[in-house]
Design a protein around this motif. Sequence first.
Motif, PDB file in Angstrom:
ATOM      1  N   UNK A 190       0.806  -1.215   0.000  1.00 25.83           N
ATOM      2  CA  UNK A 190       0.000   0.000   0.000  1.00 25.83           C
ATOM      3  C   UNK A 190       0.844   1.272   0.000  1.00 25.83           C
ATOM      4  N   UNK A 191       2.162   1.141  -0.177  1.00 23.78           N
ATOM      5  CA  UNK A 191       3.032   2.322  -0.194  1.00 23.78           C
ATOM      6  C   UNK A 191       4.358   1.943  -0.844  1.00 23.78           C
ATOM      7  N   UNK A 192       5.120   2.961  -1.215  1.00 24.64           N
ATOM      8  CA  UNK A 192       6.446   2.742  -1.775  1.00 24.64           C
ATOM      9  C   UNK A 192       6.427   2.496  -3.269  1.00 24.64           C
ATOM     10  N   UNK A 193       7.485   1.864  -3.748  1.00 19.27           N
ATOM     11  CA  UNK A 193       7.610   1.504  -5.151  1.00 19.27           C
ATOM     12  C   UNK A 193       8.267   0.128  -5.243  1.00 19.27           C
ATOM     13  N   UNK A 194       8.062  -0.544  -6.388  1.00 24.17           N
ATOM     14  CA  UNK A 194       8.694  -1.838  -6.593  1.00 24.17           C
ATOM     15  C   UNK A 194       9.777  -1.709  -7.638  1.00 24.17           C
ATOM     16  N   UNK A 195      10.944  -2.271  -7.346  1.00 27.05           N
ATOM     17  CA  UNK A 195      12.084  -2.253  -8.262  1.00 27.05           C
ATOM     18  C   UNK A 195      12.405  -3.689  -8.637  1.00 27.05           C
ATOM     19  N   UNK A 196      12.361  -3.974  -9.919  1.00 23.05           N
ATOM     20  CA  UNK A 196      12.593  -5.341 -10.393  1.00 23.05           C
ATOM     21  C   UNK A 196      14.081  -5.664 -10.335  1.00 23.05           C
ATOM     22  N   UNK A 197      14.430  -6.686  -9.554  1.00 21.10           N
ATOM     23  CA  UNK A 197      15.810  -7.157  -9.423  1.00 21.10           C
ATOM     24  C   UNK A 197      15.766  -8.674  -9.206  1.00 21.10           C
ATOM     25  N   UNK A 198      15.402  -9.457 -10.221  1.00 23.54           N
ATOM     26  CA  UNK A 198      15.257 -10.903 -10.013  1.00 23.54           C
ATOM     27  C   UNK A 198      16.574 -11.547  -9.600  1.00 23.54           C
ATOM     28  N   UNK A 199      16.487 -12.435  -8.598  1.00 24.44           N
ATOM     29  CA  UNK A 199      17.690 -13.091  -8.092  1.00 24.44           C
ATOM     30  C   UNK A 199      17.312 -14.351  -7.329  1.00 24.44           C
ATOM     31  N   UNK A 220      15.868 -20.011  -3.001  1.00 27.66           N
ATOM     32  CA  UNK A 220      14.638 -19.214  -3.013  1.00 27.66           C
ATOM     33  C   UNK A 220      14.782 -18.046  -3.979  1.00 27.66           C
ATOM     34  N   UNK A 221      13.668 -17.728  -4.619  1.00 24.69           N
ATOM     35  CA  UNK A 221      13.656 -16.703  -5.672  1.00 24.69           C
ATOM     36  C   UNK A 221      12.970 -15.436  -5.189  1.00 24.69           C
ATOM     37  N   UNK A 222      13.559 -14.301  -5.545  1.00 29.03           N
ATOM     38  CA  UNK A 222      12.892 -13.015  -5.352  1.00 29.03           C
ATOM     39  C   UNK A 222      12.866 -12.260  -6.672  1.00 29.03           C
ATOM     40  N   UNK A 223      11.719 -11.673  -7.025  1.00 31.15           N
ATOM     41  CA  UNK A 223      11.645 -10.896  -8.265  1.00 31.15           C
ATOM     42  C   UNK A 223      12.198  -9.484  -8.122  1.00 31.15           C
ATOM     43  N   UNK A 224      12.458  -9.041  -6.886  1.00 33.48           N
ATOM     44  CA  UNK A 224      12.949  -7.679  -6.671  1.00 33.48           C
ATOM     45  C   UNK A 224      12.560  -7.182  -5.296  1.00 33.48           C
ATOM     46  N   UNK A 225      12.567  -5.865  -5.143  1.00 36.52           N
ATOM     47  CA  UNK A 225      12.344  -5.295  -3.812  1.00 36.52           C
ATOM     48  C   UNK A 225      11.347  -4.136  -3.851  1.00 36.52           C
TER      49      UNK A 225
END
Length: 238
Positions: A190-199, A220-225
């Motif tokens: 509900x706040x902020x922004x998403x930055x794509x950094x797949x790792x 484990x996979x993360x698409x970003x932060x």
Amino acid sequence: MALYSINTFGQLEPWLHDEWLLTNGLGGFAFGTIVGCNTRRYHGLLVAANKPPVDRVMTLSPLGEMLIVDGDFDHPHELAINQYRQNFHPRGDKYLRRFELHDTASWHYEVAGVRIIKELQIGWKKNLVGVRYTLDAEASRKIEFRVWPFFSLRDFHGLRHADGYDLPTQIEGLNLRVSSDGITANVTADAGEFIREPAWWYGQVYAIETERGQDDAEDQFTPGRYTLSFQGRGEVTF
């Protein structure tokens, strides 16, 4: 008032071995250790029952959190804790001061003069989990708070290993859809922004599986932060 309130004082032991559990009435649950380190393949923030109460899948594993204070990017502070073959990293347990459990689970951190409360609630009769962060600092302090969602998207008895490709991900603003093997996890903020950094983060070890003589390591996979920037006080809910 919390049913259980435990002062941890930034210590790993014995809180690494004490566990909490919240259930959703469908066979799904959120489950972990007091310090936030997953030590079983069954630990995660949302295990969903696709065919209640069976067909359980590990939907959302941990969240990785990082705090950057007054633009000091060379000295970030991380709240998470993971175990690897030779060590623990990062060491967010050092910042944890208190854990509370009732209808929700909450973790209270103190980091470089910033107070952080992380609250988790699992939806009743829904495959849904909510996590809210409230951060308080002096009004003049500039804060950047980063959160990485991690996924394994597998049967809750299994383990995920990277196969040379990222998990398929759709991103629309603050909304994520991560899929694998017919399982889709939806995440929004509900706040902020998403930055794509797949790792991929490789080789997380589950110590209780080691003790049981079972396969004990997972990728484990993360698409970003997600990133939230503010001064003084901030709040974000996932």
